[in-house]
Design a protein around this motif. Structure first.
Motif, PDB file in Angstrom:
ATOM      1  N   VAL A 177       0.819  -1.211   0.000  1.00 56.00           N
ATOM      2  CA  VAL A 177       0.000   0.000   0.000  1.00 56.00           C
ATOM      3  C   VAL A 177       0.854   1.263   0.000  1.00 56.00           C
ATOM      4  CG1 VAL A 177      -1.728   1.302   1.293  1.00 56.00           C
ATOM      5  CG2 VAL A 177      -1.914  -1.183   1.141  1.00 56.00           C
ATOM      6  N   ASP A 178       2.029   1.212   0.634  1.00 58.60           N
ATOM      7  CA  ASP A 178       2.846   2.411   0.709  1.00 58.60           C
ATOM      8  C   ASP A 178       3.507   2.781  -0.619  1.00 58.60           C
ATOM      9  OD1 ASP A 178       4.847   0.523   0.514  1.00 58.60           O
ATOM     10  OD2 ASP A 178       5.735   0.935   2.469  1.00 58.60           O
ATOM     11  N   LEU A 179       3.252   1.982  -1.659  1.00 57.92           N
ATOM     12  CA  LEU A 179       3.746   2.323  -2.989  1.00 57.92           C
ATOM     13  C   LEU A 179       2.802   3.297  -3.693  1.00 57.92           C
ATOM     14  CD1 LEU A 179       6.147   1.525  -4.846  1.00 57.92           C
ATOM     15  CD2 LEU A 179       4.670  -0.249  -5.824  1.00 57.92           C
ATOM     16  N   LYS A 180       1.596   3.434  -3.162  1.00 58.40           N
ATOM     17  CA  LYS A 180       0.620   4.338  -3.783  1.00 58.40           C
ATOM     18  C   LYS A 180       1.135   5.771  -3.826  1.00 58.40           C
ATOM     19  CE  LYS A 180      -3.799   1.994  -3.221  1.00 58.40           C
ATOM     20  NZ  LYS A 180      -5.203   2.114  -2.753  1.00 58.40           N
ATOM     21  N   GLY A 181       0.945   6.397  -4.975  1.00 55.62           N
ATOM     22  CA  GLY A 181       1.357   7.783  -5.148  1.00 55.62           C
ATOM     23  C   GLY A 181       2.851   7.957  -5.367  1.00 55.62           C
ATOM     24  N   ARG A 182       3.610   6.857  -5.525  1.00 58.82           N
ATOM     25  CA  ARG A 182       5.063   6.962  -5.634  1.00 58.82           C
ATOM     26  C   ARG A 182       5.632   6.396  -6.932  1.00 58.82           C
ATOM     27  NH1 ARG A 182       6.979   3.356  -1.663  1.00 58.82           N
ATOM     28  NH2 ARG A 182       9.025   3.958  -2.473  1.00 58.82           N
ATOM     29  N   VAL A 183       4.788   5.840  -7.786  1.00 54.60           N
ATOM     30  CA  VAL A 183       5.274   5.208  -9.021  1.00 54.60           C
ATOM     31  C   VAL A 183       5.391   6.256 -10.127  1.00 54.60           C
ATOM     32  CG1 VAL A 183       4.849   3.423 -10.742  1.00 54.60           C
ATOM     33  CG2 VAL A 183       4.180   3.037  -8.359  1.00 54.60           C
ATOM     34  N   HIS A 184       6.532   6.296 -10.766  1.00 54.97           N
ATOM     35  CA  HIS A 184       6.759   7.290 -11.821  1.00 54.97           C
ATOM     36  C   HIS A 184       6.341   6.794 -13.199  1.00 54.97           C
ATOM     37  CE1 HIS A 184       9.551   8.486  -8.546  1.00 54.97           C
ATOM     38  NE2 HIS A 184       9.059   9.674  -8.846  1.00 54.97           N
ATOM     39  N   VAL A 185       6.502   5.508 -13.441  1.00 53.33           N
ATOM     40  CA  VAL A 185       6.083   4.930 -14.729  1.00 53.33           C
ATOM     41  C   VAL A 185       5.455   3.560 -14.484  1.00 53.33           C
ATOM     42  CG1 VAL A 185       6.879   3.919 -16.909  1.00 53.33           C
ATOM     43  CG2 VAL A 185       7.749   6.145 -16.189  1.00 53.33           C
ATOM     44  N   ILE A 186       4.251   3.379 -15.022  1.00 50.17           N
ATOM     45  CA  ILE A 186       3.608   2.068 -15.060  1.00 50.17           C
ATOM     46  C   ILE A 186       3.579   1.624 -16.512  1.00 50.17           C
ATOM     47  CG2 ILE A 186       1.501   0.738 -14.657  1.00 50.17           C
ATOM     48  CD1 ILE A 186       0.697   2.793 -12.549  1.00 50.17           C
ATOM     49  N   VAL A 187       4.133   0.444 -16.788  1.00 50.38           N
ATOM     50  CA  VAL A 187       4.016  -0.134 -18.128  1.00 50.38           C
ATOM     51  C   VAL A 187       3.106  -1.342 -18.035  1.00 50.38           C
ATOM     52  CG1 VAL A 187       6.205   0.676 -19.079  1.00 50.38           C
ATOM     53  CG2 VAL A 187       6.154  -1.460 -17.788  1.00 50.38           C
ATOM     54  N   SER A 188       2.257  -1.491 -19.034  1.00 49.33           N
ATOM     55  CA  SER A 188       1.327  -2.623 -18.999  1.00 49.33           C
ATOM     56  C   SER A 188       1.033  -3.103 -20.413  1.00 49.33           C
ATOM     57  CB  SER A 188       0.018  -2.228 -18.313  1.00 49.33           C
ATOM     58  OG  SER A 188      -0.868  -3.329 -18.286  1.00 49.33           O
ATOM     59  N   ASN A 189       1.492  -4.303 -20.690  1.00 49.91           N
ATOM     60  CA  ASN A 189       1.084  -4.978 -21.924  1.00 49.91           C
ATOM     61  C   ASN A 189      -0.042  -5.924 -21.544  1.00 49.91           C
ATOM     62  OD1 ASN A 189       0.870  -5.990 -24.490  1.00 49.91           O
ATOM     63  ND2 ASN A 189       2.741  -7.186 -24.419  1.00 49.91           N
ATOM     64  N   ALA A 190      -1.125  -5.333 -21.069  1.00 52.14           N
ATOM     65  CA  ALA A 190      -2.283  -6.117 -20.631  1.00 52.14           C
ATOM     66  C   ALA A 190      -2.930  -6.790 -21.838  1.00 52.14           C
ATOM     67  CB  ALA A 190      -3.290  -5.192 -19.935  1.00 52.14           C
ATOM     68  N   ALA A 233      -4.152   6.279  -8.572  1.00 54.92           N
ATOM     69  CA  ALA A 233      -3.873   6.093  -7.148  1.00 54.92           C
ATOM     70  C   ALA A 233      -2.423   5.686  -6.905  1.00 54.92           C
ATOM     71  CB  ALA A 233      -4.811   5.044  -6.552  1.00 54.92           C
ATOM     72  N   TRP A 234      -1.793   5.088  -7.896  1.00 54.28           N
ATOM     73  CA  TRP A 234      -0.426   4.583  -7.732  1.00 54.28           C
ATOM     74  C   TRP A 234       0.629   5.504  -8.323  1.00 54.28           C
ATOM     75  CZ3 TRP A 234       0.329   0.260  -4.782  1.00 54.28           C
ATOM     76  CH2 TRP A 234      -0.818  -0.480  -4.475  1.00 54.28           C
ATOM     77  N   LEU A 235       0.216   6.353  -9.246  1.00 55.62           N
ATOM     78  CA  LEU A 235       1.172   7.236  -9.906  1.00 55.62           C
ATOM     79  C   LEU A 235       1.550   8.442  -9.050  1.00 55.62           C
ATOM     80  CD1 LEU A 235      -0.250   7.345 -13.554  1.00 55.62           C
ATOM     81  CD2 LEU A 235       1.939   6.340 -12.842  1.00 55.62           C
ATOM     82  N   ALA A 236       2.823   8.799  -9.101  1.00 58.29           N
ATOM     83  CA  ALA A 236       3.268  10.063  -8.510  1.00 58.29           C
ATOM     84  C   ALA A 236       2.785  11.198  -9.411  1.00 58.29           C
ATOM     85  CB  ALA A 236       4.799  10.075  -8.415  1.00 58.29           C
ATOM     86  N   ARG A 237       2.745  12.389  -8.876  1.00 60.39           N
ATOM     87  CA  ARG A 237       2.361  13.541  -9.695  1.00 60.39           C
ATOM     88  C   ARG A 237       3.341  13.675 -10.864  1.00 60.39           C
ATOM     89  NH1 ARG A 237       1.706  16.585  -5.926  1.00 60.39           N
ATOM     90  NH2 ARG A 237      -0.556  16.660  -5.773  1.00 60.39           N
ATOM     91  N   GLY A 238       2.809  13.757 -12.079  1.00 59.97           N
ATOM     92  CA  GLY A 238       3.649  13.816 -13.275  1.00 59.97           C
ATOM     93  C   GLY A 238       4.016  12.445 -13.813  1.00 59.97           C
ATOM     94  N   GLY A 239       3.632  11.373 -13.092  1.00 60.58           N
ATOM     95  CA  GLY A 239       3.922  10.017 -13.527  1.00 60.58           C
ATOM     96  C   GLY A 239       3.030   9.592 -14.685  1.00 60.58           C
ATOM     97  N   SER A 240       3.444   8.537 -15.370  1.00 62.71           N
ATOM     98  CA  SER A 240       2.725   8.123 -16.578  1.00 62.71           C
ATOM     99  C   SER A 240       2.404   6.631 -16.594  1.00 62.71           C
ATOM    100  CB  SER A 240       3.550   8.454 -17.824  1.00 62.71           C
ATOM    101  OG  SER A 240       3.727   9.841 -17.970  1.00 62.71           O
ATOM    102  N   VAL A 282      -1.585  14.677 -14.199  1.00 58.74           N
ATOM    103  CA  VAL A 282      -1.181  16.087 -14.224  1.00 58.74           C
ATOM    104  C   VAL A 282      -1.657  16.889 -13.034  1.00 58.74           C
ATOM    105  CG1 VAL A 282      -1.014  16.152 -16.729  1.00 58.74           C
ATOM    106  CG2 VAL A 282      -3.217  16.626 -15.638  1.00 58.74           C
ATOM    107  N   GLY A 283      -2.530  16.312 -12.203  1.00 55.33           N
ATOM    108  CA  GLY A 283      -3.000  17.082 -11.056  1.00 55.33           C
ATOM    109  C   GLY A 283      -3.725  16.200 -10.075  1.00 55.33           C
ATOM    110  N   GLY A 284      -4.059  16.735  -8.916  1.00 55.25           N
ATOM    111  CA  GLY A 284      -4.718  15.962  -7.871  1.00 55.25           C
ATOM    112  C   GLY A 284      -3.742  15.065  -7.155  1.00 55.25           C
ATOM    113  N   ASP A 285      -4.166  14.556  -6.009  1.00 55.08           N
ATOM    114  CA  ASP A 285      -3.212  13.724  -5.243  1.00 55.08           C
ATOM    115  C   ASP A 285      -3.224  12.276  -5.699  1.00 55.08           C
ATOM    116  OD1 ASP A 285      -5.531  12.637  -4.226  1.00 55.08           O
ATOM    117  OD2 ASP A 285      -5.329  13.546  -2.241  1.00 55.08           O
ATOM    118  N   GLY A 286      -4.217  11.884  -6.520  1.00 57.47           N
ATOM    119  CA  GLY A 286      -4.211  10.542  -7.095  1.00 57.47           C
ATOM    120  C   GLY A 286      -4.488   9.424  -6.114  1.00 57.47           C
ATOM    121  N   VAL A 287      -4.646   9.737  -4.859  1.00 57.99           N
ATOM    122  CA  VAL A 287      -4.851   8.680  -3.862  1.00 57.99           C
ATOM    123  C   VAL A 287      -6.249   8.823  -3.265  1.00 57.99           C
ATOM    124  CG1 VAL A 287      -4.038   7.669  -1.714  1.00 57.99           C
ATOM    125  CG2 VAL A 287      -2.401   8.667  -3.319  1.00 57.99           C
TER     126      VAL A 287
END
Length: 288
Positions: A177-190, A233-240, A282-287
């Protein structure tokens, strides 16, 4: 053995491999002939890989596996991906060359010391090549997740030297859970193949790779919706968030990512024949 020797009349036996081993080119031509007769489109390239990579004692069985239809990557035990050899176990999704475009886009966006998350990671190929692009003093933190036990085991092996942490679970559920809001890049080949189109996939994919790796629900977008919905919820601000998709579904994937609250854009590579949608927080706390 001269060029006129009728190699294709030789029986496929271990003795023949031993006999030809002293003449590499003759051995190569023999394997090409066997693969071509079995319908392998890239018989020459595959033969060179088999002859150069497989020990002589195992070459007979390896060629037999390939002739019977086993994907080359499973026979070799690895797949080449963006200049890296990714260890690959049978039953784990085989990374496609088009996904190198997804990896290259993520490398451009991730910064030294950042946090990377690879969702639906399979063998961990994306995480490996992205993390390996950074020098030791610029190392990124790597997390990867997959629901499949075989995939988690395989990704763990591939990411061990990079310090990557692999968890087993449905998308984000096994992540701390403490990873929320701290990820800079999520890649997903879902998975993004509509369920009814699974039977239209190439024979090797249908028979040897897990259908779960392809099946994206009735319209092919079910898993993408779930990935995008929780991403802010998992991305840091500016993360993608970067998701591979089909060219035909690109606008739909973009709309899904925008509906999750991310600013989205489509990028396309004709060289790789690949399409990726990038959504940025690009904005909001995402969490929540």
């Amino acid at each position: 053995m001269g060029a006129s020797t009728p190699l294709k009349t030789c029986p496929l036996t271990t003795d023949i491999y031993n006999e030809l081993s002293c003449a590499t080119e003759a051995l190569y031509l023999f394997v090409v002939d066997k693969l071509r007769a079995a319908g392998c489109v890239y018989a020459e390239e595959e033969a060179r890989l088999l002859v150069s990579s497989v020990p002589m004692a195992a070459l007979h069985d390896s060629v037999q596996q390939r002739v019977s239809g086993t994907p080359l990557e499973y026979v070799l035990g690895w797949a080449e991906f963006l200049g890296h050899r990714i260890a690959l176990d049978e039953g784990v999704f085989i990374p496609r060359r088009r996904s190198e475009f997804l990896a290259s886009q993520a490398i451009d966006l991730l910064r030294p010391g950042g946090v990377l998350l690879d969702l639906c990671c399979g063998s961990g190929a994306l995480a490996v090549v992205i993390a390996a692009s950074f020098a030791a003093d610029e190392a990124v933190t790597v997390w990867a997740s997959d629901i499949d036990t075989n995939a988690v085991r395989c990704a763990t092996k591939n990411l061990a030297s990079l310090g990557g942490l692999v968890v087993q679970g449905d998308l984000y559920e096994a992540l701390p859970v403490d990873l929320k809001g701290r990820v800079h890049v999520i890649v997903s080949n879902a998975p993004y193949v509509p369920t009814l189109e699974i039977e239209l996939l190439p024979r090797e994919a249908r028979l040897y790779e897990p259908h779960r790796s392809f099946a994206g629900g009735p319209d092919g977008l079910s898993v993408q919706r779930r990935v995008a919905r929780e991403a802010p919820a998992w991305l840091a601000r500016g993360g993608s968030l970067l998701m591979e998709t089909s060219e035909a579904a690109a606008d739909c994937t973009k709309a899904i990512i925008e509906a999750a609250g991310l600013a989205a854009r489509v990028v396309r590579s004709e060289t790789w024949d690949a399409t990726v949608v990038i959504g940025t927080r690009v904005g909001g706390d995402g969490v929540p």
